[in-house]
Design an enzyme around this catalytic site. Sequence first.
Site, PDB file in Angstrom:
ATOM      1  N   ASP A  73       0.825  -1.210   0.000  1.00  0.00           N
ATOM      2  CA  ASP A  73       0.000   0.000   0.000  1.00  0.00           C
ATOM      3  C   ASP A  73       0.862   1.265   0.000  1.00  0.00           C
ATOM      4  O   ASP A  73       2.046   1.228   0.318  1.00  0.00           O
ATOM      5  CB  ASP A  73      -0.894   0.026   1.241  1.00  0.00           C
ATOM      6  N   ASP A  74       0.220   2.386  -0.326  1.00  0.00           N
ATOM      7  CA  ASP A  74       0.803   3.731  -0.220  1.00  0.00           C
ATOM      8  C   ASP A  74       1.928   3.977  -1.224  1.00  0.00           C
ATOM      9  O   ASP A  74       2.797   4.831  -0.993  1.00  0.00           O
ATOM     10  CB  ASP A  74       1.318   4.025   1.204  1.00  0.00           C
ATOM     11  N   HIS A 101      -7.645   3.946   1.195  1.00  0.00           N
ATOM     12  CA  HIS A 101      -6.636   4.326   2.179  1.00  0.00           C
ATOM     13  C   HIS A 101      -7.321   4.423   3.545  1.00  0.00           C
ATOM     14  O   HIS A 101      -8.367   5.049   3.684  1.00  0.00           O
ATOM     15  CB  HIS A 101      -6.037   5.672   1.756  1.00  0.00           C
TER      16      HIS A 101
END
Length: 308
Positions: A13-14, A134
Site C-alpha cells: 500500500d501507499d 486508504h
Amino acid sequence: MPQPRMMLVVTGDDFGYCPRRNQGIVDCFQAGGISNVSLLVNASAANEAADLAKRHNIPIGLHANLSEGIPVCQSLRQASTLVNQHGFFHGKMGFRQALERGQLSMEQVELELRAQVRLFRELTGHLPHHMDGHQHVHVLPEVREVFGQVLSDLRIPYTRVPVESGLHGCPWLPAHLQRFYTQVEKDALDSIPVFTRYGIRWPDVYLGLTTMGQNMSVPNLQRALSHALSAEPSGTTSTSSSDQPVVTAELMVHPGYPSHSEQGGCGEGPDDFSQSADRLHELSTLTDPSLQALYSQERVQLCAFKNL
C-alpha cells in the site's frame, strides 16, 4: 510447485507516498516480497511511482484516498465537505467523525473518487486492476455505496474486504487498535452485500491487520496464513481443482524505507507511520528467505489481482 493451496496477492500500500517508500516497495517487489501495489494518486511521488511500475512491470491498483492530504478534484479543494479550513482532508478519524455527524456530501465523495480514477489512468495508461481505500474508508457507511457504484460504472473488477480471521485472538494488539480494527471488520462485513449487488469481487480471505509494523514476523505471518487456509471464505474468487478449491487471499503490507521528515506525504508532509522504522521492518520480513520457504512449504503462490 505442485497445485497451490492458496493464490496470495501481497499488496504494498501507499505507493507514491514519497521517493523512499517508492524505492522500498520496488526493492520488495524485485526480491519477491510483494506481488502487487496500490497507488496514492494524490501523494507527492505518485508520478515517479507510476513510472517505476511501468519500468519494472509491477501490477498496480488504486489506493483511493479521502482522508489524507489534498483532493485531486480541483473544485473540492475549497469550501467542500471533504476538507477542513486549511483545504486538507479531515484525517483518518476526522473523516469518520464527520461522516457520523452527517457532514459529508456523498456527491462530493463520488466526484473525488472519479477524479482519482481519471488521474490514475493518466499516470499509468490504464484503469486500475483493483481499487481499495486508504485507511479503509471504502467500507464506511454511505461511502461503500458510492464506491460500489463507481467501481461498477468503470468496470474495475476487484476491491478489498478487510475481514481477517483470527483478529480477535491477538493479545499483542493494543486496546485502541483492537477497537479500531473491530470497527473496520464490522464495516467490511456490512459492505459485502453492497459490493455483491454491484458485482464487485474480492479474494476469499484477507490478511494484514494483525501483521502490521512490528507485529509482522514470520511466525505471525505463518499464524495468519494458517487461519486463512482454514477459514470460511468471504470472497468471490475461489477456483476449484479436482481435489480441493484453491483459496484466494490478499495480504496488505506497508514496506519501504522510512520517509525523511521534510519529504513526502499527500500535501501535509509525511506522517509518523511513513517515517517509522516499521516500514523497513516489514520490508526485511517480507524478503526473509524463511518466509519464502514457508510459502513453498504451505503451497502458497504469490500473484496479482489480474491473475485471479
